[in-house]
Design a protein around this motif. Structure first.
Motif, PDB file in Angstrom:
ATOM      1  N   TRP A 103      26.817  46.532  33.349  1.00  0.00           N
ATOM      2  CA  TRP A 103      27.535  45.816  32.293  1.00  0.00           C
ATOM      3  C   TRP A 103      27.183  46.419  30.939  1.00  0.00           C
ATOM      4  O   TRP A 103      26.019  46.687  30.657  1.00  0.00           O
ATOM      5  CB  TRP A 103      27.155  44.336  32.320  1.00  0.00           C
ATOM      6  CG  TRP A 103      27.471  43.667  33.616  1.00  0.00           C
ATOM      7  CD1 TRP A 103      26.688  43.612  34.737  1.00  0.00           C
ATOM      8  CD2 TRP A 103      28.673  42.982  33.945  1.00  0.00           C
ATOM      9  NE1 TRP A 103      27.324  42.918  35.729  1.00  0.00           N
ATOM     10  CE2 TRP A 103      28.547  42.516  35.271  1.00  0.00           C
ATOM     11  CE3 TRP A 103      29.846  42.695  33.238  1.00  0.00           C
ATOM     12  CZ2 TRP A 103      29.541  41.796  35.907  1.00  0.00           C
ATOM     13  CZ3 TRP A 103      30.838  41.976  33.862  1.00  0.00           C
ATOM     14  CH2 TRP A 103      30.681  41.524  35.184  1.00  0.00           C
TER      15      TRP A 103
ATOM     16  N   ARG B 247      30.789  43.591  29.481  1.00  0.00           N
ATOM     17  CA  ARG B 247      31.903  43.901  30.380  1.00  0.00           C
ATOM     18  C   ARG B 247      31.498  45.044  31.277  1.00  0.00           C
ATOM     19  O   ARG B 247      30.692  45.888  30.891  1.00  0.00           O
ATOM     20  CB  ARG B 247      33.158  44.307  29.599  1.00  0.00           C
ATOM     21  CG  ARG B 247      33.838  43.143  28.936  1.00  0.00           C
ATOM     22  CD  ARG B 247      35.245  43.548  28.506  1.00  0.00           C
ATOM     23  NE  ARG B 247      35.928  42.434  27.904  1.00  0.00           N
ATOM     24  CZ  ARG B 247      36.655  41.550  28.568  1.00  0.00           C
ATOM     25  NH1 ARG B 247      36.805  41.663  29.859  1.00  0.00           N
ATOM     26  NH2 ARG B 247      37.248  40.559  27.948  1.00  0.00           N
TER      27      ARG B 247
ATOM     28  N   HIS C 137      36.097  35.516  34.259  1.00  0.00           N
ATOM     29  CA  HIS C 137      37.233  36.385  33.922  1.00  0.00           C
ATOM     30  C   HIS C 137      36.796  37.796  33.539  1.00  0.00           C
ATOM     31  O   HIS C 137      37.267  38.347  32.545  1.00  0.00           O
ATOM     32  CB  HIS C 137      38.077  35.756  32.811  1.00  0.00           C
ATOM     33  CG  HIS C 137      38.715  34.475  33.228  1.00  0.00           C
ATOM     34  ND1 HIS C 137      38.125  33.253  32.999  1.00  0.00           N
ATOM     35  CD2 HIS C 137      39.871  34.219  33.880  1.00  0.00           C
ATOM     36  CE1 HIS C 137      38.890  32.293  33.474  1.00  0.00           C
ATOM     37  NE2 HIS C 137      39.967  32.858  34.031  1.00  0.00           N
ATOM     38  N   GLY C 138      35.856  38.364  34.289  1.00  0.00           N
ATOM     39  CA  GLY C 138      35.422  39.740  34.054  1.00  0.00           C
ATOM     40  C   GLY C 138      34.460  39.933  32.902  1.00  0.00           C
ATOM     41  O   GLY C 138      34.137  41.061  32.544  1.00  0.00           O
TER      42      GLY C 138
ATOM     43  N   VAL D 266      29.453  35.158  35.142  1.00  0.00           N
ATOM     44  CA  VAL D 266      30.673  35.944  34.997  1.00  0.00           C
ATOM     45  C   VAL D 266      31.860  35.001  35.000  1.00  0.00           C
ATOM     46  O   VAL D 266      31.977  34.144  35.864  1.00  0.00           O
ATOM     47  CB  VAL D 266      30.813  36.976  36.140  1.00  0.00           C
ATOM     48  CG1 VAL D 266      32.140  37.715  36.040  1.00  0.00           C
ATOM     49  CG2 VAL D 266      29.649  37.954  36.113  1.00  0.00           C
TER      50      VAL D 266
ATOM     51  N   GLN E  74      29.350  38.730  42.377  1.00  0.00           N
ATOM     52  CA  GLN E  74      30.155  38.663  41.158  1.00  0.00           C
ATOM     53  C   GLN E  74      29.400  39.161  39.933  1.00  0.00           C
ATOM     54  O   GLN E  74      30.016  39.644  38.990  1.00  0.00           O
ATOM     55  CB  GLN E  74      30.628  37.235  40.923  1.00  0.00           C
ATOM     56  CG  GLN E  74      31.598  36.759  41.977  1.00  0.00           C
ATOM     57  CD  GLN E  74      31.990  35.321  41.737  1.00  0.00           C
ATOM     58  OE1 GLN E  74      32.096  34.872  40.606  1.00  0.00           O
ATOM     59  NE2 GLN E  74      32.191  34.596  42.815  1.00  0.00           N
TER      60      GLN E  74
END
Length: 159
Positions: free
Chosen positions: A24, A158, A133-134, A131, A19
């Protein structure tokens, strides 16, 4: 805790380490110079100046973080700096930073968190990646004998 992690992994169908893997990009950061001023405000002038310089130098904001997990190792990269590679078992290994500073560096998964710890002769830095919800949140805690209390801040990223 391990049972809950296994259940969480089973329910999501994705290993927890997977995950956090990926590249990012920074989306939000605090005003670090203001936080550094606040964290050192109660110190004596000479000690305050040294602590501010160290905190500014040792807390660069990564515009891009790359995290990989394979064959029992976690690799964390920041912008164009040499990536940090360490076992995912919390085993501490020697690491030399770009500035020549020597550390013991380790990483482990704990629940939904990837926790990286760097121990140096002047203190320690703990980086917690999570992480939700993204969105990757990186919480940083710096502890040093010279600081009146731990210095903390958070950054968000993100994919």
């Amino acid at each position: 805790m391990a049972v809950r992690s296994l259940l969480f992994t089973f329910l999501l169908g994705v290993p927890l380490a997977a995950q956090v893997t990926g590249t990012w990009k920074l989306t939000s950061q605090p005003d670090l110079p203001a936080l550094i001023e606040q964290a050192t405000a109660t110190m004596r002038p000479a000690a305050r100046a040294r602590a501010r310089d160290q905190l500014k130098k040792n807390n660069p904001v990564c515009r891009r973080i790359t995290i990989a997990h394979a064959a029992g190792y976690i690799t964390i990269g920041c912008d164009d700096h040499r990536p940090q590679r360490m076992p995912d078992s919390a085993l501490a290994l020697p690491w030399t930073g770009a500035d020549g500073q020597k550390y013991l560096i380790s990483a482990r998964m704990e629940g939904a968190d990837l926790i990286q710890t760097l121990m140096g002769e002047d203190g320690m830095r703990k980086r917690v990646f999570r992480v939700d919800h993204g969105v990757l949140t990186l919480r940083v805690t710096v502890k040093a004998a010279a600081l009146p209390k731990p210095f903390t801040y958070a950054l968000t990223y993100r994919l």
